[in-house]
Scaffold this motif. Structure first.
Motif, mmCIF file in Angstrom:
data_model
loop_
_atom_site.group_PDB
_atom_site.id
_atom_site.type_symbol
_atom_site.label_atom_id
_atom_site.label_comp_id
_atom_site.label_asym_id
_atom_site.label_seq_id
_atom_site.Cartn_x
_atom_site.Cartn_y
_atom_site.Cartn_z
ATOM 1 N N ILE A 21 -9.466 1.276 -4.420
ATOM 2 C CA ILE A 21 -8.222 1.661 -4.303
ATOM 3 C C ILE A 21 -7.397 0.737 -5.077
ATOM 4 C CG2 ILE A 21 -6.307 1.730 -2.819
ATOM 5 C CD1 ILE A 21 -8.551 2.564 -0.713
ATOM 6 N N HIS A 37 -7.753 -4.127 -2.360
ATOM 7 C CA HIS A 37 -6.461 -3.743 -1.475
ATOM 8 C C HIS A 37 -6.630 -4.137 -0.124
ATOM 9 C CE1 HIS A 37 -3.634 -0.562 -1.641
ATOM 10 N NE2 HIS A 37 -3.850 -0.327 -0.498
ATOM 11 N N ARG A 79 -7.893 7.823 4.753
ATOM 12 C CA ARG A 79 -8.589 6.521 5.173
ATOM 13 C C ARG A 79 -7.838 6.295 6.751
ATOM 14 N NH1 ARG A 79 -7.711 1.182 2.474
ATOM 15 N NH2 ARG A 79 -9.494 0.727 3.650
ATOM 16 N N THR A 134 -6.040 7.387 -0.017
ATOM 17 C CA THR A 134 -5.449 6.220 0.939
ATOM 18 C C THR A 134 -5.203 7.288 2.149
ATOM 19 O OG1 THR A 134 -4.572 5.239 -0.920
ATOM 20 C CG2 THR A 134 -3.560 4.809 1.199
ATOM 21 N N SER A 179 0.883 -1.103 0.171
ATOM 22 C CA SER A 179 -0.022 0.066 0.131
ATOM 23 C C SER A 179 0.816 0.987 0.020
ATOM 24 C CB SER A 179 -1.065 -0.012 1.133
ATOM 25 O OG SER A 179 -1.881 0.833 1.021
#
Length: 220
Positions: A162, A195, A75, A72, A31
């Motif tokens: 994502i 993801h 989040r 990202t 990630s």
């Protein structure tokens, strides 16, 4: 400072303590960290023998990948965290220095493992699979059913979006690497996968078997 800590200070402490081979190293991340490990290898040529980037976005200085990064980090800290706090203001010299796509040519000579799913749900993203894992961990079956359903919906909607973005990023990186004659030792391009840890658990083993073992001289 964080990059200096990871690439210079931490190895000096950990490697002697573990009696590790201080001439061979590999680094992997998933990630957001999948971008960071590429930058560590690019900013420290020859320090890492191999790098593994799982579901990452190398680019950080162009508009669309910038929005991927923004989604990202938001989040983790909604309304608080923003990409510029990590990579610098978009388009700035510092930001381009921290753009692993821009600096892809600096991966030459490093073993590279890349992976990505498409964002489409796979087996490990399904409620039934998640329920069985929860029950196996000792969760009551009724509670496991409701938790698994919620988790599956989150994975397939949010995690799917994502990962679809990371898929585009990964293909962009592959194009840039090939244009600069940088070898891609293994690309695990999955037909499905969100993801999530379902794929990353596999990547830990695959990256070692496909790239790291040879790069570290452990295949003899």
């Amino acid at each position: 400072m964080w990059s200096t800590f990871l690439a210079h200070e931490l190895p000096q402490v950990v490697e002697p303590y573990m009696n590790a081979d201080q001439d061979r190293r590999a680094v992997a991340g998933l990630s957001m960290a999948a971008t960071s490990v590429l930058l560590l290898a690019e900013h420290n040529p020859g320090f890492y023998d191999a790098v593994g980037s799982f579901s990452g976005c190398a680019a950080t200085s162009t508009p669309l990948p910038w929005e991927f990064v923004n989604l990202t980090v938001d989040r983790g800290a909604p309304g608080v965290m923003a990409p510029e706090y990590v990579f610098g203001p978009r388009g700035s010299d510092y930001n381009r220095h921290n753009d692993a796509l821009v600096n892809a040519a600096d991966l030459k000579g490093t073993g590279v493992y890349l992976s990505t799913g498409t964002g489409l749900a796979g087996e490990t993203d399904m409620a039934g699979y998640l329920k069985n894992r929860l029950i196996g961990a000792g969760v009551d079956p009724n509670e496991a059913s409701s938790r698994a359903f919620f988790n599956a919906m989150t994975l397939q909607a949010e995690g799917g979006a994502i990962e679809a973005a990371m898929n585009a990023c990964t293909h962009d990186l592959m194009v840039k690497m090939r244009a600069n004659d940088v070898k891609i030792d293994h690309a695990e391009l999955r037909n499905v996968g969100t993801h999530s840890w379902g794929s990353w658990r596999d990547d830990l083993k695959l990256s070692y078997d496909k790239v790291f073992k040879q790069a570290l001289g452990l295949d003899k």
